[in-house]
Write a protein that holds these residues in place. Structure first.
Motif, mmCIF file in Angstrom:
data_model
loop_
_atom_site.group_PDB
_atom_site.id
_atom_site.type_symbol
_atom_site.label_atom_id
_atom_site.label_comp_id
_atom_site.label_asym_id
_atom_site.label_seq_id
_atom_site.Cartn_x
_atom_site.Cartn_y
_atom_site.Cartn_z
ATOM 1 N N THR A 1 0.847 -1.188 0.000
ATOM 2 C CA THR A 1 0.000 0.000 0.000
ATOM 3 C C THR A 1 0.884 1.239 0.000
ATOM 4 O O THR A 1 2.109 1.147 -0.084
ATOM 5 C CB THR A 1 -0.961 -0.027 1.215
ATOM 6 N N ASN A 2 0.268 2.414 0.082
ATOM 7 C CA ASN A 2 1.000 3.679 0.131
ATOM 8 C C ASN A 2 0.455 4.578 1.229
ATOM 9 O O ASN A 2 -0.696 4.418 1.662
ATOM 10 C CB ASN A 2 0.866 4.424 -1.214
ATOM 11 N N CYS A 3 1.281 5.525 1.659
ATOM 12 C CA CYS A 3 0.835 6.524 2.640
ATOM 13 C C CYS A 3 -0.291 7.373 2.062
ATOM 14 O O CYS A 3 -1.234 7.736 2.763
ATOM 15 C CB CYS A 3 1.992 7.446 3.031
ATOM 16 N N VAL A 4 -0.161 7.723 0.788
ATOM 17 C CA VAL A 4 -1.136 8.555 0.077
ATOM 18 C C VAL A 4 -1.624 7.757 -1.117
ATOM 19 O O VAL A 4 -0.827 7.130 -1.816
ATOM 20 C CB VAL A 4 -0.486 9.891 -0.370
ATOM 21 N N ARG A 5 -2.925 7.766 -1.349
ATOM 22 C CA ARG A 5 -3.508 6.881 -2.367
ATOM 23 C C ARG A 5 -3.747 7.552 -3.715
ATOM 24 O O ARG A 5 -4.260 6.906 -4.630
ATOM 25 C CB ARG A 5 -4.816 6.290 -1.838
ATOM 26 N N CYS A 6 -3.379 8.813 -3.840
ATOM 27 C CA CYS A 6 -3.567 9.524 -5.106
ATOM 28 C C CYS A 6 -2.242 10.088 -5.582
ATOM 29 O O CYS A 6 -1.430 10.548 -4.771
ATOM 30 C CB CYS A 6 -4.578 10.662 -4.934
ATOM 31 N N ARG A 7 -2.028 10.058 -6.891
ATOM 32 C CA ARG A 7 -0.752 10.489 -7.462
ATOM 33 C C ARG A 7 -0.553 11.993 -7.322
ATOM 34 O O ARG A 7 -1.368 12.779 -7.817
ATOM 35 C CB ARG A 7 -0.702 10.111 -8.941
ATOM 36 N N PRO A 8 0.539 12.421 -6.684
ATOM 37 C CA PRO A 8 0.851 13.853 -6.646
ATOM 38 C C PRO A 8 1.272 14.334 -8.037
ATOM 39 O O PRO A 8 1.859 13.575 -8.805
ATOM 40 C CB PRO A 8 2.020 13.952 -5.662
ATOM 41 N N PRO A 9 0.980 15.601 -8.364
ATOM 42 C CA PRO A 9 1.367 16.119 -9.681
ATOM 43 C C PRO A 9 2.879 16.072 -9.870
ATOM 44 O O PRO A 9 3.653 16.313 -8.934
ATOM 45 C CB PRO A 9 0.848 17.557 -9.674
ATOM 46 N N ASP A 10 3.296 15.737 -11.095
ATOM 47 C CA ASP A 10 4.712 15.661 -11.462
ATOM 48 C C ASP A 10 5.495 14.693 -10.577
ATOM 49 O O ASP A 10 6.711 14.829 -10.420
ATOM 50 C CB ASP A 10 5.362 17.055 -11.409
ATOM 51 N N ASN A 11 4.789 13.751 -9.967
ATOM 52 C CA ASN A 11 5.428 12.740 -9.108
ATOM 53 C C ASN A 11 6.216 13.343 -7.949
ATOM 54 O O ASN A 11 7.164 12.737 -7.450
ATOM 55 C CB ASN A 11 6.339 11.810 -9.919
ATOM 56 N N ARG A 12 5.817 14.518 -7.497
ATOM 57 C CA ARG A 12 6.476 15.116 -6.326
ATOM 58 C C ARG A 12 6.140 14.295 -5.085
ATOM 59 O O ARG A 12 5.199 13.498 -5.086
ATOM 60 C CB ARG A 12 6.037 16.574 -6.140
ATOM 61 N N ASP A 13 6.915 14.500 -4.006
ATOM 62 C CA ASP A 13 6.605 13.852 -2.740
ATOM 63 C C ASP A 13 5.279 14.380 -2.211
ATOM 64 O O ASP A 13 4.955 15.564 -2.402
ATOM 65 C CB ASP A 13 7.688 14.144 -1.692
ATOM 66 N N PRO A 14 4.505 13.553 -1.535
ATOM 67 C CA PRO A 14 3.283 14.064 -0.906
ATOM 68 C C PRO A 14 3.629 15.076 0.178
ATOM 69 O O PRO A 14 4.627 14.930 0.890
ATOM 70 C CB PRO A 14 2.618 12.815 -0.315
ATOM 71 N N ARG A 15 2.816 16.111 0.297
ATOM 72 C CA ARG A 15 3.022 17.146 1.309
ATOM 73 C C ARG A 15 2.476 16.681 2.649
ATOM 74 O O ARG A 15 1.673 15.744 2.722
ATOM 75 C CB ARG A 15 2.350 18.443 0.864
#
Length: 199
Positions: free
Chosen positions: A83-97
């Motif tokens: 799984t992932n900490c955040v389930r939606c892709r951040p723009p430009d593959n940046r780290d989630p805030r």
């Protein structure tokens, strides 16, 4: 979930509008995959392009590295949960805030609680710091097992470098493979007994 902007069924988030920027950049919500009672729960940071396209975490080159390491350690991808900490892709593959991580934390904690794994393996800096709640020097701490509380329950967290790190720095490959072998020690064998006994 009491939030009118989100809905979760079982381990899957069905709808969520908590992060407007992520809602705009995603094509879908990428939920965890694997058994709901897996011994091992691998946690990444967020979906990338391949994950967003396919709807599954850790596919593409990073997924291939993870799959290979699992097989070498005597595990099959189908036997672990990813799984992932955040389930939606951040723009430009940046780290989630930090706010995005916080918005998705409830989903992750629910998944951890319901799967109740023997060990949580954090793949990279973002999930390691998010779950341990402190700065983590992943390269030097890879392979370390940390006891911590998550959602009010004691949990065992195994710190790992991200599989992608092995693609850019071959010196990380041995570290990653050794960590995955250590993770395998937390998986039950056919007798149902933990391969390392009591922790």
């Amino acid at each position: 979930m009491s939030d009118p902007e989100s809905e979760m069924a079982g381990l899957d988030v069905l709808t969520c509008e908590r992060c407007p920027e992520l809602c705009e950049s995603r094509s879908r919500i990428v939920n965890g995959v694997g058994p709901a009672d897996a011994d091992l729960l691998f946690v990444g940071e967020a979906p990338g392009k391949h994950e967003d396209d396919g709807g599954e975490p850790f596919v593409g080159r990073s997924g291939d590295v993870l799959d290979e390491a699992l097989l070498e350690a005597g595990l099959d991808r189908a036997d672990v949960r990813i799984t992932n900490c955040v389930r939606c892709r951040p723009p430009d593959n940046r780290d989630p805030r930090s706010g995005e991580l916080d918005n998705c934390r409830e989903y992750l904690e629910t998944e951890i609680d319901r799967v109740d794994p023997e060990a949580i393996i954090t793949l990279g800096k973002v999930p390691s710091e998010h779950l341990l709640g402190r700065d983590v020097a992943v390269t030097s701490e890879a392979g370390d097992v940390v006891d911590c509380g998550i959602a009010g329950e004691p949990r065992r967290v195994l710190v790992s470098v991200h599989p992608a790190a092995t693609l850019y720095d071959r010196s990380q490959a041995d570290t990653f493979e050794q960590t995955i072998r250590r993770a395998a020690d937390f998986s039950d064998d056919e007798s149902g007994q933990s391969r390392i006994g009591d922790f």
